[in-house]
Each structure stands twice: as C-alpha cells, then as structure tokens.
Design an enzyme around this catalytic site. Structure first.
Site, mmCIF file in Angstrom:
data_model
loop_
_atom_site.group_PDB
_atom_site.id
_atom_site.type_symbol
_atom_site.label_atom_id
_atom_site.label_comp_id
_atom_site.label_asym_id
_atom_site.label_seq_id
_atom_site.Cartn_x
_atom_site.Cartn_y
_atom_site.Cartn_z
ATOM 1 N N CYS A 4 0.914 -1.368 -0.160
ATOM 2 C CA CYS A 4 -0.009 -0.052 -0.015
ATOM 3 C C CYS A 4 0.888 1.300 -0.102
ATOM 4 C CB CYS A 4 -0.993 0.004 1.055
ATOM 5 S SG CYS A 4 -1.901 1.592 1.481
ATOM 6 N N CYS A 7 0.582 3.264 3.379
ATOM 7 C CA CYS A 7 1.373 2.846 4.309
ATOM 8 C C CYS A 7 2.758 2.795 4.397
ATOM 9 C CB CYS A 7 1.032 0.911 4.310
ATOM 10 S SG CYS A 7 -0.642 0.622 5.159
ATOM 11 N N ASP A 30 -0.693 16.518 -0.814
ATOM 12 C CA ASP A 30 -1.067 15.868 -2.043
ATOM 13 C C ASP A 30 -0.057 16.135 -2.962
ATOM 14 O OD1 ASP A 30 -3.751 14.267 -3.291
ATOM 15 O OD2 ASP A 30 -2.218 15.118 -4.540
ATOM 16 N N HIS A 46 -4.176 0.731 8.412
ATOM 17 C CA HIS A 46 -4.601 0.428 7.010
ATOM 18 C C HIS A 46 -6.079 -0.046 7.246
ATOM 19 C CE1 HIS A 46 -4.478 -0.556 2.622
ATOM 20 N NE2 HIS A 46 -5.398 -1.370 3.047
ATOM 21 N N GLY A 93 -13.675 7.339 -8.145
ATOM 22 C CA GLY A 93 -12.386 7.387 -8.751
ATOM 23 C C GLY A 93 -11.116 7.221 -7.754
ATOM 24 N N HIS A 98 -6.317 3.087 0.621
ATOM 25 C CA HIS A 98 -5.951 3.208 1.798
ATOM 26 C C HIS A 98 -6.939 4.504 2.195
ATOM 27 C CE1 HIS A 98 -2.918 3.423 5.519
ATOM 28 N NE2 HIS A 98 -3.981 4.412 5.721
ATOM 29 N N HIS A 100 -8.451 7.949 2.894
ATOM 30 C CA HIS A 100 -7.682 9.199 3.123
ATOM 31 C C HIS A 100 -9.119 10.122 2.887
ATOM 32 C CE1 HIS A 100 -7.523 7.776 -1.142
ATOM 33 N NE2 HIS A 100 -7.531 8.853 -1.479
HETATM 34 P P1 AMP Z 1 -8.022 9.478 -4.730
HETATM 35 O O1 AMP Z 1 -8.335 9.574 -5.944
HETATM 36 O O2 AMP Z 1 -9.146 9.892 -3.864
HETATM 37 O O3 AMP Z 1 -7.735 7.708 -4.328
HETATM 38 O O4 AMP Z 1 -6.872 10.316 -4.203
HETATM 39 C C1 AMP Z 1 -5.426 9.879 -4.114
HETATM 40 C C2 AMP Z 1 -4.656 11.061 -4.103
HETATM 41 O O5 AMP Z 1 -3.326 10.460 -3.748
HETATM 42 C C3 AMP Z 1 -4.536 11.779 -5.366
HETATM 43 O O6 AMP Z 1 -4.901 13.029 -5.065
HETATM 44 C C4 AMP Z 1 -3.069 11.685 -5.623
HETATM 45 O O7 AMP Z 1 -2.623 12.918 -6.234
HETATM 46 C C5 AMP Z 1 -2.576 11.644 -4.401
HETATM 47 N N1 AMP Z 1 -1.309 10.780 -4.354
HETATM 48 C C6 AMP Z 1 -0.782 9.855 -5.023
HETATM 49 N N2 AMP Z 1 0.644 9.396 -4.875
HETATM 50 C C7 AMP Z 1 0.967 10.283 -3.929
HETATM 51 C C8 AMP Z 1 2.262 10.546 -3.269
HETATM 52 N N3 AMP Z 1 3.125 9.733 -3.453
HETATM 53 N N4 AMP Z 1 2.427 11.513 -2.391
HETATM 54 C C9 AMP Z 1 1.179 12.324 -2.216
HETATM 55 N N5 AMP Z 1 0.006 12.122 -2.935
HETATM 56 C C10 AMP Z 1 0.016 11.326 -3.709
HETATM 57 ZN ZN ZN Z 2 -2.299 1.310 3.803
#
Ligand code: AMP
Ligand code: ZN
Length: 116
Positions: A4, A7, A30, A46, A93, A98, A100
C-alpha cells in the site's frame, strides 16, 4: 499493508511532505494538488475505504476529524473555510485503497466544484 502506497508513506519508506502526525493519524501534502492547499489525512491503521469501516476503527475516524481541526487551525484556513472530500470505490475515482480524507483550501469553491 505491504503493497500500500500510503502505508509506505506513513512508515517513511516513500518520501512525503508531512503536515501533521500523532499516534493514529498521518497527514501530508498531495503530490498533485487540486487547490492551493491540498492535504491528505490518513489513519495509521490500514483501512481500504469508508466501505470497510468496522467498530474497531471508531477511534481512528474520530482522531482524523480532530487532526483535521488542528491542521486547519495551524495552517490558518479554519476561519476562511475548506472542503473535505472522501472518495470511496471505483465510481468515485478512488485510486489509493487506503482510506484518506482530502482537505482542499486556499480558494473559494463553487457549488459543484470539488476539483475531482
Ligand atoms: P483518490 O483519487 O481519492 O484515491 O486520491 C489519491 C490521491 O493521492 C490523489 O490526489 C493523488 O494526487 C495523491 N497521491 C498519489 N501518490 C502520492 C504521493 N506519493 N504523495 C502524495 N500524494 C499522492
Ligand atoms: Zn495502507
């Protein structure tokens, strides 16, 4: 959980820009911000998504909400306001499985303008 992304970020195995941390919650910027301020707030446990929450997760959900208040105060947008978005499952989407919370701030949002 082994594979993950979030994680790994919590454990420091993948770098992130940390905004807040306590024993149950981790928050970081983000990587692809959809507003001037875009912070992700995650439980250190998780949990795949909102749809997988159980009674055991109650303290994490509360801790996330407390943490979001602290972050909003510390980062100085609690008065102006902010938007909180949670994606859950395929149709929303959700990309990272995990749980958030997205905190979006630093601009005035329109009625239907989540940026997602
Ligand atoms: P979701 O589409 O709700 O699953 O949001 C996932 C979010 O994680 C998106 O807004 C991505 O820009 C963000 N994201 C993906 N990889 C990373 C990373 N390594 N560091 C910070 N944010 C990330
Ligand atoms: Zn996780």
């Amino acid at each position: 959980m082994e594979d993950c992304l979030f994680c790994k970020i919590i454990k420091g195995e993948i770098p992130s820009t940390k905004v807040y941390e306590d024993d149950k919650v981790f928050a970081f910027k983000d990587i692809n911000p959809k507003a001037p301020i875009h912070i992700l707030v995650v439980p250190k446990k998780h949990i795949d998504s909102l749809a997988q929450l159980t009674d055991d997760d109650k303290e994490y959900v509360w801790a996330i909400h407390e943490a979001m208040n602290k972050i909003a105060r510390e980062q100085g947008f609690i008065e102006k306001g902010y938007r909180v978005v949670i994606n859950c499952g395929k149709d929303s989407g959700q990309e990272v499985m995990h749980l958030h919370y997205h905190i979006l701030a630093g601009k005035k949002f329109g009625g239907n303008d989540t940026g997602f």
